[in-house]
Design a protein around this motif. Structure first.
Motif, PDB file in Angstrom:
ATOM      1  N   ILE A 129      -8.008  10.336 -10.788  1.00  0.00           N
ATOM      2  CA  ILE A 129      -8.879   9.390 -11.455  1.00  0.00           C
ATOM      3  C   ILE A 129      -9.900   8.649 -10.630  1.00  0.00           C
ATOM      4  CG2 ILE A 129      -7.576   7.229 -11.022  1.00  0.00           C
ATOM      5  CD1 ILE A 129      -7.824   6.495 -13.963  1.00  0.00           C
ATOM      6  N   ARG A 130      -9.983   8.904  -9.369  1.00  0.00           N
ATOM      7  CA  ARG A 130     -10.653   8.190  -8.482  1.00  0.00           C
ATOM      8  C   ARG A 130     -12.383   8.285  -8.888  1.00  0.00           C
ATOM      9  NH1 ARG A 130     -11.878   8.569  -3.717  1.00  0.00           N
ATOM     10  NH2 ARG A 130     -11.635   6.303  -3.210  1.00  0.00           N
ATOM     11  N   PRO A 131     -12.931   9.342  -9.369  1.00  0.00           N
ATOM     12  CA  PRO A 131     -14.365   9.589  -9.802  1.00  0.00           C
ATOM     13  C   PRO A 131     -14.480   8.635 -11.002  1.00  0.00           C
ATOM     14  CG  PRO A 131     -13.545  11.578  -9.014  1.00  0.00           C
ATOM     15  CD  PRO A 131     -12.177  10.951  -9.090  1.00  0.00           C
ATOM     16  N   GLY A 153      -4.758  -2.206   6.071  1.00  0.00           N
ATOM     17  CA  GLY A 153      -5.111  -0.774   6.458  1.00  0.00           C
ATOM     18  C   GLY A 153      -6.848  -0.976   6.213  1.00  0.00           C
ATOM     19  N   GLY A 154      -7.197   0.069   5.623  1.00  0.00           N
ATOM     20  CA  GLY A 154      -8.640   0.126   5.018  1.00  0.00           C
ATOM     21  C   GLY A 154      -9.530   0.963   5.581  1.00  0.00           C
ATOM     22  N   LEU A 155      -9.379   1.755   6.812  1.00  0.00           N
ATOM     23  CA  LEU A 155     -10.233   2.437   7.511  1.00  0.00           C
ATOM     24  C   LEU A 155     -10.831   3.712   6.465  1.00  0.00           C
ATOM     25  CD1 LEU A 155     -11.495   2.782  10.233  1.00  0.00           C
ATOM     26  CD2 LEU A 155      -9.647   4.305  10.931  1.00  0.00           C
ATOM     27  N   VAL A 170       2.541   3.472   1.760  1.00  0.00           N
ATOM     28  CA  VAL A 170       3.189   4.419   0.771  1.00  0.00           C
ATOM     29  C   VAL A 170       2.383   4.517  -0.451  1.00  0.00           C
ATOM     30  CG1 VAL A 170       5.392   4.914  -0.701  1.00  0.00           C
ATOM     31  CG2 VAL A 170       5.710   4.242   1.895  1.00  0.00           C
ATOM     32  N   LYS A 171       1.787   3.742  -0.992  1.00  0.00           N
ATOM     33  CA  LYS A 171       0.975   3.675  -2.154  1.00  0.00           C
ATOM     34  C   LYS A 171      -0.029   4.952  -2.249  1.00  0.00           C
ATOM     35  CE  LYS A 171      -0.782  -0.432  -1.141  1.00  0.00           C
ATOM     36  NZ  LYS A 171      -1.236  -1.812  -1.426  1.00  0.00           N
ATOM     37  N   ALA A 172      -0.503   5.048  -0.931  1.00  0.00           N
ATOM     38  CA  ALA A 172      -1.529   6.191  -0.816  1.00  0.00           C
ATOM     39  C   ALA A 172      -0.911   7.706  -1.236  1.00  0.00           C
ATOM     40  CB  ALA A 172      -2.091   6.463   0.553  1.00  0.00           C
ATOM     41  N   ILE A 219      -0.352  -2.385  11.912  1.00  0.00           N
ATOM     42  CA  ILE A 219      -1.443  -1.616  11.142  1.00  0.00           C
ATOM     43  C   ILE A 219      -0.831  -1.015   9.707  1.00  0.00           C
ATOM     44  CG2 ILE A 219      -3.378  -1.316  12.850  1.00  0.00           C
ATOM     45  CD1 ILE A 219      -2.429   1.683  13.185  1.00  0.00           C
ATOM     46  N   GLU A 220      -1.820  -1.018   8.815  1.00  0.00           N
ATOM     47  CA  GLU A 220      -1.128  -0.285   7.337  1.00  0.00           C
ATOM     48  C   GLU A 220      -2.196   0.905   6.751  1.00  0.00           C
ATOM     49  OE1 GLU A 220       0.746  -4.639   5.787  1.00  0.00           O
ATOM     50  OE2 GLU A 220      -1.106  -3.620   4.681  1.00  0.00           O
ATOM     51  N   PRO A 221      -2.228   1.822   7.577  1.00  0.00           N
ATOM     52  CA  PRO A 221      -3.307   3.063   7.217  1.00  0.00           C
ATOM     53  C   PRO A 221      -2.586   3.569   5.755  1.00  0.00           C
ATOM     54  CG  PRO A 221      -2.238   3.774   9.135  1.00  0.00           C
ATOM     55  CD  PRO A 221      -1.522   2.232   8.939  1.00  0.00           C
ATOM     56  N   GLY A 222      -3.410   4.071   4.933  1.00  0.00           N
ATOM     57  CA  GLY A 222      -3.057   4.750   3.767  1.00  0.00           C
ATOM     58  C   GLY A 222      -4.007   5.871   3.702  1.00  0.00           C
ATOM     59  N   ARG A 223      -5.037   5.627   3.208  1.00  0.00           N
ATOM     60  CA  ARG A 223      -6.182   6.875   2.920  1.00  0.00           C
ATOM     61  C   ARG A 223      -6.453   7.810   4.290  1.00  0.00           C
ATOM     62  NH1 ARG A 223      -9.638   6.076  -0.706  1.00  0.00           N
ATOM     63  NH2 ARG A 223      -9.086   3.780  -0.434  1.00  0.00           N
ATOM     64  N   SER A 224      -6.499   6.905   5.564  1.00  0.00           N
ATOM     65  CA  SER A 224      -6.961   7.949   6.636  1.00  0.00           C
ATOM     66  C   SER A 224      -5.720   8.716   6.934  1.00  0.00           C
ATOM     67  CB  SER A 224      -7.391   6.923   7.755  1.00  0.00           C
ATOM     68  OG  SER A 224      -6.410   5.778   7.859  1.00  0.00           O
ATOM     69  N   ALA A 243      -4.932  11.000  -0.288  1.00  0.00           N
ATOM     70  CA  ALA A 243      -4.577   9.540  -0.720  1.00  0.00           C
ATOM     71  C   ALA A 243      -5.092   9.088  -2.070  1.00  0.00           C
ATOM     72  CB  ALA A 243      -4.948   8.601   0.378  1.00  0.00           C
ATOM     73  N   TYR A 244      -4.186   8.412  -2.729  1.00  0.00           N
ATOM     74  CA  TYR A 244      -4.509   7.571  -4.039  1.00  0.00           C
ATOM     75  C   TYR A 244      -5.002   8.602  -5.303  1.00  0.00           C
ATOM     76  CZ  TYR A 244      -4.565   3.738  -1.025  1.00  0.00           C
ATOM     77  OH  TYR A 244      -4.352   2.944  -0.060  1.00  0.00           O
ATOM     78  N   CYS A 245      -4.684  10.040  -5.030  1.00  0.00           N
ATOM     79  CA  CYS A 245      -4.968  10.755  -5.989  1.00  0.00           C
ATOM     80  C   CYS A 245      -3.761  11.004  -6.891  1.00  0.00           C
ATOM     81  CB  CYS A 245      -5.649  12.221  -5.667  1.00  0.00           C
ATOM     82  SG  CYS A 245      -7.207  11.485  -4.813  1.00  0.00           S
ATOM     83  N   GLY A 302      -9.623  -4.462   2.593  1.00  0.00           N
ATOM     84  CA  GLY A 302     -10.208  -3.783   1.531  1.00  0.00           C
ATOM     85  C   GLY A 302     -10.002  -2.510   1.925  1.00  0.00           C
ATOM     86  N   SER A 303     -10.358  -1.477   1.329  1.00  0.00           N
ATOM     87  CA  SER A 303     -10.241  -0.176   1.512  1.00  0.00           C
ATOM     88  C   SER A 303     -11.692   0.751   1.642  1.00  0.00           C
ATOM     89  CB  SER A 303      -9.417   0.564   0.367  1.00  0.00           C
ATOM     90  OG  SER A 303      -8.189   1.060   0.581  1.00  0.00           O
ATOM     91  N   THR A 304     -11.819   1.892   2.192  1.00  0.00           N
ATOM     92  CA  THR A 304     -12.968   2.821   2.327  1.00  0.00           C
ATOM     93  C   THR A 304     -13.650   2.011   3.565  1.00  0.00           C
ATOM     94  OG1 THR A 304     -14.074   2.151   0.451  1.00  0.00           O
ATOM     95  CG2 THR A 304     -12.654   3.836   0.376  1.00  0.00           C
TER      96      THR A 304
END
Ligand code: LLP
Length: 409
Positions: A305-307, A239-241, A61-63, A275-280, A364-366, A202-204
């Protein structure tokens, strides 16, 4: 499936809708824009990858914690992984099944744990004090709590240090040498039932063999813990893909590649794979207006803020075709920080004031990391639904809303 960008006419599309048309239609700028089609497709890709296995796909859900999106995923049968009491409340409001929901985190608070125990969600144990707090919450609520041990397998995910969590120096999870202590402590708590193990590297992450390496290690833990008399059911590989932020046609592993790399381990041990996918799972865009040399836009590090935070690359394009000369620009916002940028050294056609820009892959994460820095208000969100229907799914924050936190003070 038509949600993607860059159709032959040079316009940017989300499903069958032109972003250029959408931005003229909506009053806010910047705004976030998502495709329901895409989100559901991403979820179905995981469901399909998991076929033939006992499984529990949990959306991180954080994504993206938009209530409408959460409701759609809950209705589609997804579980959820949560990191705060407020995420837990939102997940319950969205209709997620508590027994398919995991509460994770290295600093869970007593009230959050009591709520989780009350609702019957699975809880990850992250440390000695966390275990004590979970046990206290179980006693206080009188509820039996199913717990998983978050184990740190010390596997390098080969990603940015800020999104790396599976190495020995990480603040997350339990080290190998401590496991005996945890098993005895859980055994001594009649209200705690150990049902699984968890790792999140981890992520990405862009190589699935990393997940396999961790799963092999986790499998040894499962065997060891079972031999101590615990009836483990869940192997949670986190997660993390990663996704292709580059838009250069980078070929990345799919959910099927990920699941297939651990399938035999899960089957052999008769486990339920979590599994805990967020970004994907997410993908969305933020539109901004152009100016000149530096392209100064109305979006900023407060919007996305990601960049600034990770030096992350987010692909940027104009919303409509342009014959203007290509130039190299930094795409920057109005915030009083040199680090306030969305893209550096980008080759783009010189935009005119008022032109629209799309920042890709903001699903995700934006929005979930957006802030009120410089009193920027968090933006509105829109979803393109079936049949190209545009739906507003979040209002832009207002200053009144923001000021309400000072009421009566
Ligand atoms: N499970 C756990 C325990 C996690 O900590 C995370 C992400 C996920 C699942 C989901 O990971 P994903 O599939 O999305 O990679 N703000 C950063 C990302 C931080 C990720 C934190 N944990 C960013 O903007 O890239």
């Amino acid at each position: 499936l038509g949600w993607y960008t860059g159709a032959e006419d040079g316009y940017m599309y989300v499903d069958q809708l032109r972003v250029e048309d959408i931005r003229r239609q909506v009053p806010e700028s910047p705004f976030y824009l998502y495709s329901k089609n895409r989100i559901m497709h991403n979820y179905q890709a995981y469901k399909k990858a998991l076929e033939g296995l006992s499984s529990l796909p949990c959306y991180a859900v954080k994504a993206n914690n938009n209530l409408i999106i959460m409701k759609e995923l809950a209705a589609a049968g997804a579980g959820a992984v949560l990191v705060s009491g407020n995420e837990l409340k939102m997940a319950m409001a969205a209709g997620f099944d508590p027994s398919r929901t995991i509460f994770n985190g290295n600093g869970k608070l007593p009230w959050e744990l009591e709520l989780a125990a009350e609702k019957g969600v699975l809880i990850n144990i992250d440390s000695e004090f966390d275990l004590q707090n979970i046990a206290a919450a179980a006693r206080k609520t009188g509820k039996k709590v199913k717990v998983l041990l978050r184990i740190n397998p010390d596997v390098d995910p080969q990603v940015h240090p800020y999104v790396s969590t599976g190495l020995a120096g990480s603040k997350f999870g339990i080290r190998n040498s401590h496991i005996g202590w945890f098993l005895e402590a859980i055994r001594a708590e009649p209200l705690l039932e150990l049902v699984g193990v968890h790792s999140h590297l981890g992520s990405t992450i862009t190589k699935v063999n990393i997940f396999r390496d961790a799963a092999v290690i986790m499998c040894e833990f499962v065997k060891m813990i079972r031999s101590e008399g615990f009836n483990l059911q869940y192997l949670n590989i986190g997660g993390g893909l990663g996704i292709d932020y580059s838009h250069q046609g980078q070929v990345l592993p799919t959910p099927t590649d990920l699941i297939d790399t651990v399938r035999d381990i899960v089957k052999e041990l008769g486990l339920t794979l979590v599994i805990e996918p967020g970004r994907s799972m997410g993908r969305r865009r933020v539109k901004t207006n152009g100016n000149k040399h530096f392209i100064v836009i109305d979006g900023s590090m407060a919007t996305l803020i990601r960049p600034s935070l990770y030096g992350a690359y987010q692909h940027i394009e104009l919303t409509k075709p342009s014959n203007a000369p290509m130039e190299t620009f930094d795409v920057v916002g109005p915030i009083c920080e040199s680090g306030d940028y969305l893209g550096k050294d980008r080759q783009l056609p010189t935009p005119q004031p008022g032109d629209g820009l799309v920042v890709h892959d903001a699903g995700a994460y934006c929005m979930s990391m957006a802030s009120n820095y410089n009193l920027k208000m968090r933006p509105a969100e829109y979803l393109v639904e079936e049949g190209g229907k545009l739906r507003k799914i979040r209002h832009e924050e207002t200053l009144e809303h923001h000021l309400s936190v000072f009421d009566g003070l």
